[in-house]
Design a protein around this motif. Structure first.
Motif, PDB file in Angstrom:
ATOM      1  N   ALA A 113       0.586  -0.820   0.112  1.00 45.29           N
ATOM      2  CA  ALA A 113      -0.034   0.296   0.276  1.00 45.29           C
ATOM      3  C   ALA A 113       1.066   1.416   0.233  1.00 45.29           C
ATOM      4  CB  ALA A 113      -1.028   0.362   1.079  1.00 45.29           C
ATOM      5  N   MET A 114       0.440   2.397  -0.922  1.00 45.65           N
ATOM      6  CA  MET A 114       1.230   2.864  -1.107  1.00 45.65           C
ATOM      7  C   MET A 114       0.238   4.374  -0.731  1.00 45.65           C
ATOM      8  SD  MET A 114       4.605   2.720  -2.513  1.00 45.65           S
ATOM      9  CE  MET A 114       4.339   4.811  -3.256  1.00 45.65           C
ATOM     10  N   GLY A 115      -1.117   4.675  -0.033  1.00 45.69           N
ATOM     11  CA  GLY A 115      -1.195   6.180   0.075  1.00 45.69           C
ATOM     12  C   GLY A 115      -2.333   5.802  -0.571  1.00 45.69           C
ATOM     13  N   ASP A 191       4.702   7.508  -1.206  1.00 46.96           N
ATOM     14  CA  ASP A 191       3.147   7.805  -0.524  1.00 46.96           C
ATOM     15  C   ASP A 191       2.817   9.579  -0.536  1.00 46.96           C
ATOM     16  OD1 ASP A 191       1.150   6.937   1.273  1.00 46.96           O
ATOM     17  OD2 ASP A 191       2.389   4.794   1.877  1.00 46.96           O
ATOM     18  N   ALA A 192       1.381   9.261  -0.627  1.00 44.38           N
ATOM     19  CA  ALA A 192       0.877   9.890  -0.061  1.00 44.38           C
ATOM     20  C   ALA A 192       1.048  10.679   1.008  1.00 44.38           C
ATOM     21  CB  ALA A 192      -0.551  10.228  -0.964  1.00 44.38           C
ATOM     22  N   ILE A 227      13.013   5.078  -7.068  1.00 43.24           N
ATOM     23  CA  ILE A 227      12.546   4.995  -5.277  1.00 43.24           C
ATOM     24  C   ILE A 227      11.190   5.342  -4.703  1.00 43.24           C
ATOM     25  CG2 ILE A 227      13.716   5.550  -3.176  1.00 43.24           C
ATOM     26  CD1 ILE A 227      15.754   7.684  -4.382  1.00 43.24           C
ATOM     27  N   PHE A 228      10.778   4.068  -4.854  1.00 40.56           N
ATOM     28  CA  PHE A 228       9.200   4.203  -3.958  1.00 40.56           C
ATOM     29  C   PHE A 228       9.743   3.894  -2.748  1.00 40.56           C
ATOM     30  CE2 PHE A 228       9.591   2.057  -8.012  1.00 40.56           C
ATOM     31  CZ  PHE A 228       8.716   1.824  -8.852  1.00 40.56           C
ATOM     32  N   ILE A 229       8.968   5.136  -1.553  1.00 38.15           N
ATOM     33  CA  ILE A 229       8.704   5.621  -0.467  1.00 38.15           C
ATOM     34  C   ILE A 229       7.586   5.039   0.475  1.00 38.15           C
ATOM     35  CG2 ILE A 229       9.410   6.574   1.535  1.00 38.15           C
ATOM     36  CD1 ILE A 229      10.310   8.408  -0.755  1.00 38.15           C
ATOM     37  N   ALA A 230       7.173   3.995   0.725  1.00 39.00           N
ATOM     38  CA  ALA A 230       5.825   3.672   1.406  1.00 39.00           C
ATOM     39  C   ALA A 230       5.936   3.905   3.121  1.00 39.00           C
ATOM     40  CB  ALA A 230       5.741   2.412   0.807  1.00 39.00           C
TER      41      ALA A 230
END
Length: 428
Positions: A113-115, A191-192, A227-230
């Motif tokens: 999940a990323m918001g 992430d939002a 880059i993915f920030i969760a």
């Protein structure tokens, strides 16, 4: 038949039988309110489809075959799709898949999940494997729900069509409302719900570390990395949890715990140190282990050592900071290996030992030329066919000498009452 009718029939035929480049076309369509639809269309009929390892019953609980053309079964700890009773093969399958998160620890999670409804999916969860254990040659079409985007590497839009990673490897694909942010050296999706200070820190730190690693390894990556920030659960005050995964050209981090809400020296240290570690994997990925049997301490320890040197090269650490990092690894390794070999510690899931001892063994193996020179040569030698422990020890013997290579082998395989003595000998 009229010309208009012929055109309609031709368009319908194209929709029913799309071009398949390779073995299989996998279409993944997001639903904003329920299960996602996943369609498999094969170039050749399949008598059985190996989806890979059974992940704690995840597919059995969250995948449902549409229609009666196939069934999902478990064989030899793998999930398979097989023809329905009375059928011999299939050339297409449709499923409904619930994008439920699962914590797989040292494996890639199918959905993160990323918001704001966004999701990061791992394509390897969907790409079947052959009888030889290799991935099928797959292309993917990923379709976002209304108003969303599909993003991977430099591609972003409502649909990612007939796509494969530029690295010819399973990849992360983001589906949601957030846009790629180009910082020059990196493409980032956050992430939002990510705190502003984390976004701002990654926007400056990640490109600096990438530049340092590129200089150390003396090569650029084939494409601009992602880059993915969760953001996980931030409700537990004082908790500071960082988990991450790297794939060729991409890395993902999940931050959880209330201590991430505001910047602090401890949070900043963890964010930088672990981000540098994941970034190091991007350059290591040019060489892959020959099999799952290759020990993780080689690449995890290498990433730890490369990350420390990159922090120094980028100006975030001093030489004293690097020395202190080695001392922490020395202490952690000695504590973890008391009456236990490193091989046994890894088999027992002692990841503290894998990282700390791997760091020590990589530094020792590198010899006087240093860790960057060691991994440049290690990647060069193993890029074509992969590497194993024997290849690591062979290069260690060349760079640091026969005695050092023997001591590394002992720490890996022998239960020592006082491992600190061997560690001290390695770091002399």
């Amino acid at each position: 038949m009229s010309l208009a009718a012929l055109l309609v029939a031709a368009c319908s035929e194209r929709r029913e039988s799309p071009r398949i480049d390779g073995d299989v076309l996998i279409t993944i369509e997001q639903s904003a309110t329920g299960p996602w639809r996943v369609d498999y269309q094969f170039a050749q009929p399949q008598q059985a489809l190996d989806l890979g390892a059974d992940e704690a019953g995840y597919r059995a609980a969250n995948w449902r075959v549409e229609g009666d053309g196939a069934v999902l079964v478990r064989r030899n700890d793998h999930d398979f799709l097989t023809p329905a009773p009375g059928d011999k093969s299939f050339d297409r399958i449709s499923l409904l898949v619930t994008p439920r998160p699962i914590d797989l620890r040292k494996d890639y999670e199918p959905f993160i999940a990323m918001g704001d409804g966004g999701v990061l999916l791992y394509t390897g969860h969907f790409i079947p494997v052959t009888q030889d254990g290799e991935r099928m040659k797959a292309r993917l079409t990923v379709i976002a729900a209304a108003g969303g985007k599909v993003s991977a590497f430099g591609s972003s839009g409502p649909t990612l069509e007939n796509w494969e990673s530029p690295y010819r490897h399973p990849a992360f694909v983001y589906v949601g409302s957030q846009s790629l942010v180009d910082s020059g050296a990196m493409l980032t999706i956050a992430d939002a719900t990510a705190p502003i200070w984390i976004r701002e820190e990654i926007a400056t730190f990640a490109p600096a570390i990438a530049q340092a690693l590129g200089g150390m390894m003396q090569r650029a990556l084939p494409s601009k990395p992602n880059i993915f920030i969760a953001i996980g659960d931030l409700s537990e005050e004082g908790r500071l949890s960082y988990s991450g995964d790297a794939l060729p050209g991409q890395y993902q981090m999940t931050l959880a715990g209330g201590a991430w809400k505001t910047s602090s020296p401890e949070a900043l240290f963890v964010l930088r140190r672990t981000t540098a570690h994941e970034a190091a994997h991007l350059w290591q990925a040019a060489a892959r282990p020959k099999s799952d049997a290759v020990p993780d301490w080689i690449h995890e320890g290498g990433a730890e050592a490369l990350a420390a040197e990159a922090m120094l090269a980028a100006g975030y650490w001093t030489t004293a900071d690097v020395d202190a990092d080695v001392d922490r690894a020395r202490s952690d390794c000695a504590g973890a290996l008391r009456r236990r070999s490193l091989s046994q510690a890894e088999a027992d899931g002692r990841w503290d030992a894998v990282y700390a001892c791997g760091r020590i063994l990589n530094v020792a193996a590198a010899g006087p030329e240093g860790i960057a020179a060691f991994w440049r040569e290690f990647v060069r030698r193993s890029a074509a066919d992969g590497y194993d422990e024997a290849a690591f020890l062979a290069l260690a013997e060349e760079r640091a000498g026969e005695e050092t290579a023997a001591a590394i082998r002992d720490l890996v395989r022998i239960n020592e009452a006082r491992p600190s003595l061997t560690i001290d000998r390695l770091l002399k």
